[in-house]
Design an enzyme around this catalytic site. Structure first.
Site, short mmCIF file in Angstrom:
data_model
loop_
_atom_site.label_atom_id
_atom_site.label_comp_id
_atom_site.label_asym_id
_atom_site.label_seq_id
_atom_site.Cartn_x
_atom_site.Cartn_y
_atom_site.Cartn_z
N TRP A 1 -4.79 1.27 10.60
CA TRP A 1 -4.89 1.15 9.14
C TRP A 1 -4.66 -0.30 8.72
CZ3 TRP A 1 -7.35 3.21 5.53
CH2 TRP A 1 -7.01 3.00 4.19
N TYR B 1 0.84 -1.20 0.00
CA TYR B 1 0.00 0.00 0.00
C TYR B 1 0.88 1.25 0.00
CZ TYR B 1 -3.28 3.56 1.63
OH TYR B 1 -4.03 4.71 1.75
N GLU C 1 -11.04 5.11 4.62
CA GLU C 1 -10.63 6.05 5.67
C GLU C 1 -11.75 6.23 6.70
OE1 GLU C 1 -7.74 6.98 6.21
OE2 GLU C 1 -6.71 6.78 4.28
#
Length: 198
Positions: free
Chosen positions: A58, A28, A50
């Site tokens: 995350w 990512y 998000e």
């Protein structure tokens, strides 16, 4: 040649948070975060992720990303806008983050994006107008310099809420801006900057 060159670059310095043994996090960082995205579907996906991440790590979200894509029709906002009747089913799906407010926000936001599209405005154009279609580079030298929000993110958050978006507070929006490449918060010596500068 490009693959070889990428492997050579990959041996160079990454942002502190990208120096990890977790493949999803590393990929990512290397291939997605901070790279300008102009694909409305992808932008909706990043915004939705998000929103899901708020209050969580995350890595938790990335680990569930494939399940989110399956649950939310690969983040096709045209399909997601019609998913309100599926909320009870989504909230029983143990593969995703089962937060009613977040799920409702994603469906709501799909509806707003579809309404923009119906008026002839792409979500891509809507989002990038906030930075005059030009990524903002912050020249970060250390990850602890990265803010959790900015005045521009606060402005964008306020406007998005006024336009009907939900769960788009300044911190969520700044994270989204970073993810979508509206701002570049890669550390100055991170190899991704070399690719972005080309």
């Amino acid at each position: 040649y490009n693959r070889w060159r990428y492997d050579m670059l990959a041996e160079k310095h990454r942002c502190a948070w990208g120096q990890t043994s977790n493949d999803l996090m590393r990929e990512y960082h290397d291939e997605e975060w901070g790279r300008p995205s102009h694909d409305s579907r992808h932008l909706f996906e990043l915004l939705s992720l998000e929103i899901m991440q708020a209050g969580l790590s995350w890595q938790t979200v990335l680990n569930k990303r494939a399940a989110f894509k399956q649950a939310f029709a690969n983040f096709d906002y045209r399909q997601v806008q019609q998913m309100a009747p599926k909320i009870p089913v989504l909230l029983e799906n143990t593969q995703i983050i089962r937060n009613r407010l977040k799920v409702m926000a994603i469906i709501n936001n799909a509806r707003v994006i579809a309404q923009l599209a119906a008026k002839g405005e792409d979500f891509d154009h809507y989002v990038w107008a906030f930075v005059n279609n030009q990524p903002i580079r912050h020249h970060i030298t250390s990850h602890d310099q990265v803010p959790n929000t900015t005045d521009l993110a606060k402005h964008m958050s306020k406007q998005m809420k006024a336009d009907g978006f939900a769960f788009t507070g300044p911190v969520v929006i700044y994270s989204f801006m970073q993810a979508a490449g509206l701002v570049n918060d890669h550390e100055a010596d991170c190899f991704v900057n070399q690719i972005l500068d080309e």
